[in-house]
Design a protein around this motif. Structure first.
Motif, PDB file in Angstrom:
ATOM      1  N   GLU A   1       5.557   9.110  10.832  1.00  0.00           N
ATOM      2  CA  GLU A   1       4.430   8.862  11.735  1.00  0.00           C
ATOM      3  C   GLU A   1       3.255   8.247  10.988  1.00  0.00           C
ATOM      4  O   GLU A   1       2.632   7.289  11.471  1.00  0.00           O
ATOM      5  N   LEU A   2       2.961   8.769   9.811  1.00  0.00           N
ATOM      6  CA  LEU A   2       1.856   8.224   9.026  1.00  0.00           C
ATOM      7  C   LEU A   2       2.146   6.793   8.570  1.00  0.00           C
ATOM      8  O   LEU A   2       1.262   5.936   8.594  1.00  0.00           O
ATOM      9  N   ALA A   3       3.377   6.543   8.139  1.00  0.00           N
ATOM     10  CA  ALA A   3       3.736   5.200   7.677  1.00  0.00           C
ATOM     11  C   ALA A   3       3.564   4.180   8.801  1.00  0.00           C
ATOM     12  O   ALA A   3       3.067   3.062   8.576  1.00  0.00           O
ATOM     13  N   THR A   4       3.954   4.550  10.005  1.00  0.00           N
ATOM     14  CA  THR A   4       3.811   3.644  11.146  1.00  0.00           C
ATOM     15  C   THR A   4       2.356   3.461  11.526  1.00  0.00           C
ATOM     16  O   THR A   4       1.893   2.342  11.768  1.00  0.00           O
TER      17      THR A   4
ATOM     18  N   VAL B   1       0.853  -1.192   0.000  1.00  0.00           N
ATOM     19  CA  VAL B   1       0.000   0.000   0.000  1.00  0.00           C
ATOM     20  C   VAL B   1       0.884   1.235   0.000  1.00  0.00           C
ATOM     21  O   VAL B   1       1.871   1.304   0.731  1.00  0.00           O
ATOM     22  N   VAL B   2       0.508   2.223  -0.814  1.00  0.00           N
ATOM     23  CA  VAL B   2       1.161   3.527  -0.788  1.00  0.00           C
ATOM     24  C   VAL B   2       0.088   4.593  -0.614  1.00  0.00           C
ATOM     25  O   VAL B   2      -0.916   4.599  -1.337  1.00  0.00           O
ATOM     26  N   LEU B   3       0.306   5.497   0.331  1.00  0.00           N
ATOM     27  CA  LEU B   3      -0.567   6.652   0.547  1.00  0.00           C
ATOM     28  C   LEU B   3       0.120   7.881  -0.027  1.00  0.00           C
ATOM     29  O   LEU B   3       1.317   8.081   0.183  1.00  0.00           O
ATOM     30  N   THR B   4      -0.640   8.737  -0.728  1.00  0.00           N
ATOM     31  CA  THR B   4      -0.037   9.890  -1.407  1.00  0.00           C
ATOM     32  C   THR B   4      -0.720  11.188  -0.976  1.00  0.00           C
ATOM     33  O   THR B   4      -1.310  11.891  -1.800  1.00  0.00           O
ATOM     34  N   PRO B   5      -0.651  11.550   0.301  1.00  0.00           N
ATOM     35  CA  PRO B   5      -1.385  12.733   0.758  1.00  0.00           C
ATOM     36  C   PRO B   5      -0.714  14.047   0.373  1.00  0.00           C
ATOM     37  O   PRO B   5       0.510  14.149   0.304  1.00  0.00           O
ATOM     38  N   ASN B   6      -1.564  15.073   0.150  1.00  0.00           N
ATOM     39  CA  ASN B   6      -1.062  16.437   0.169  1.00  0.00           C
ATOM     40  C   ASN B   6      -1.174  16.932   1.614  1.00  0.00           C
ATOM     41  O   ASN B   6      -1.524  16.169   2.522  1.00  0.00           O
ATOM     42  N   LEU B   7      -0.891  18.197   1.850  1.00  0.00           N
ATOM     43  CA  LEU B   7      -0.871  18.683   3.234  1.00  0.00           C
ATOM     44  C   LEU B   7      -2.246  18.650   3.878  1.00  0.00           C
ATOM     45  O   LEU B   7      -2.382  18.341   5.070  1.00  0.00           O
ATOM     46  N   THR B   8      -3.298  18.939   3.114  1.00  0.00           N
ATOM     47  CA  THR B   8      -4.654  18.877   3.661  1.00  0.00           C
ATOM     48  C   THR B   8      -5.022  17.452   4.031  1.00  0.00           C
ATOM     49  O   THR B   8      -5.581  17.199   5.116  1.00  0.00           O
ATOM     50  N   GLU B   9      -4.719  16.523   3.144  1.00  0.00           N
ATOM     51  CA  GLU B   9      -5.022  15.112   3.431  1.00  0.00           C
ATOM     52  C   GLU B   9      -4.173  14.583   4.572  1.00  0.00           C
ATOM     53  O   GLU B   9      -4.638  13.785   5.387  1.00  0.00           O
ATOM     54  N   ALA B  10      -2.925  15.054   4.660  1.00  0.00           N
ATOM     55  CA  ALA B  10      -2.065  14.664   5.783  1.00  0.00           C
ATOM     56  C   ALA B  10      -2.661  15.148   7.105  1.00  0.00           C
ATOM     57  O   ALA B  10      -2.567  14.451   8.125  1.00  0.00           O
ATOM     58  N   ARG B  11      -3.274  16.326   7.107  1.00  0.00           N
ATOM     59  CA  ARG B  11      -3.894  16.834   8.337  1.00  0.00           C
ATOM     60  C   ARG B  11      -5.005  15.893   8.803  1.00  0.00           C
ATOM     61  O   ARG B  11      -5.132  15.598   9.994  1.00  0.00           O
TER      62      ARG B  11
ATOM     63  N   ASP C   1       3.644  19.227  10.752  1.00  0.00           N
ATOM     64  CA  ASP C   1       4.731  20.042  11.292  1.00  0.00           C
ATOM     65  C   ASP C   1       5.613  20.553  10.157  1.00  0.00           C
ATOM     66  O   ASP C   1       5.464  20.171   8.993  1.00  0.00           O
ATOM     67  N   ALA C   2       6.561  21.401  10.538  1.00  0.00           N
ATOM     68  CA  ALA C   2       7.576  21.821   9.571  1.00  0.00           C
ATOM     69  C   ALA C   2       8.439  20.646   9.143  1.00  0.00           C
ATOM     70  O   ALA C   2       8.991  20.635   8.039  1.00  0.00           O
ATOM     71  N   ASP C   3       8.571  19.648  10.010  1.00  0.00           N
ATOM     72  CA  ASP C   3       9.384  18.466   9.723  1.00  0.00           C
ATOM     73  C   ASP C   3       8.515  17.411   9.044  1.00  0.00           C
ATOM     74  O   ASP C   3       7.937  16.534   9.697  1.00  0.00           O
ATOM     75  N   LEU C   4       8.411  17.505   7.719  1.00  0.00           N
ATOM     76  CA  LEU C   4       7.570  16.561   6.991  1.00  0.00           C
ATOM     77  C   LEU C   4       8.182  15.165   6.944  1.00  0.00           C
ATOM     78  O   LEU C   4       7.455  14.179   6.750  1.00  0.00           O
TER      79      LEU C   4
END
Length: 289
Positions: free
Chosen positions: A191-194, A164-174, A182-185
């Motif tokens: 964090e999202l991968a885990t 599985v691969v997730l491809t979020p933009n910043l809104t979807e990441a939120r 955060d500033a540290d993408l």
């Protein structure tokens, strides 16, 4: 591979050392990509993702979109099998699209879900149907509203063992994080991968559930244009279809997406090119590594 405490910058040399598979034989050796999405009002998202998959090397392309758009899509993408899906009165793809889609999912090597979908509840139902129909090794690329649906069920893919691969933009990441990125993408991607047990490609920041991390640094403002994310998700699906692993495909797709944009700058300026113009640059960009 990088140390798990290290983020490695994606360069042509890194990619040369991690060469893409070069399938031999007919189109069946390059796999089948199925793109599921496209409401009545956003069929172009499916077109962009599908053509990007072909440009990346997929052997067979199938598109499943709102039935009112299917005829036009079949003319615009004559290389693809196009299936019309039932619509809600508002033009969204219905969450229970019938048996035909399930059969296509069961035979696909990669299913890209989300481009052009526009109803979160219908998408949640559709995502469950796709997971039930997919084989255990069918790869999934989740984008756009499919990511919103996943954010409501964060354990949905955990422990599944499927690519599985997730491809979020910043809104979807939120939505996926439950907070502002955060500033540290790099850290957010990890964090999202885990959390979701998937490879994550967040604005060129790629992470795996095991803690590996890469960063693509050549992307420019021109990629922030309508449809650009659909191209990236389709490009990624096409690379998986031809045999790349999820992390490898995510790294190559992030780089090829960015460099294809760079190649358009002399003609259109930094912010003047269109997402569809990225498509024709993809094969040459991949070939130059």
């Amino acid at each position: 591979m990088p140390n798990r405490s290290e983020t490695r910058v994606i360069t042509p040399q890194v990619l040369r050392d991690w060469a893409l598979p070069v399938p031999t034989g007919g189109k069946e050796h390059r796999g089948t990509v199925l793109v599921v999405g496209g409401s009545r009002f956003t069929p172009g998202a499916v077109l962009l993702a599908g053509v990007a998959a072909l440009r990346a090397g997929a052997g067979v392309l199938q598109l499943a979109a709102a039935e009112s758009t299917a005829a036009a899509l079949s003319i615009q993408v004559p290389e693809a099998l196009v299936v019309g899906l039932p619509e809600t009165p508002d033009g969204a793809v219905a969450g229970d699209p019938g048996e035909l889609l399930g059969g296509l999912v069961g035979k696909a090597d990669v299913v890209a879900v989300g481009p052009g979908l526009n109803d979160i509840d219908q998408t949640r139902t559709l995502l469950h149907l796709l997971l039930d129909a997919a084989g255990p090794q069918t790869a999934l690329v989740l984008d756009a509203y499919a990511l919103g649906a996943l954010s409501h069920e964060p354990d949905l893919l955990v422990g599944s063992g499927r690519p599985v691969v997730l491809t979020p933009n910043l809104t979807e990441a939120r939505h996926l994080l439950g907070r502002e990125p955060d500033a540290d993408l790099d850290a957010d991607a990890r964090e999202l991968a885990t959390r979701y047990d998937a490879v994550v490609s967040l604005y060129g920041h790629i992470a795996t559930p095991e803690g590996d991390c890469w960063r693509e640094e050549s992307g420019d403002a021109g990629l922030g244009t309508s449809g650009s994310g659909d191209v990236r998700s389709g490009l990624l699906a096409g690379l998986i279809s031809r045999g790349a692993g999820p992390a490898q495909a995510a790294c190559w797709a992030a780089w090829a997406h960015a460099v294809s944009g760079q190649r358009l700058v002399p003609r259109y300026g930094r912010i003047g090119f269109l997402a569809r113009e990225l498509l024709d640059e993809i094969p040459h960009t991949l070939a130059t590594v």
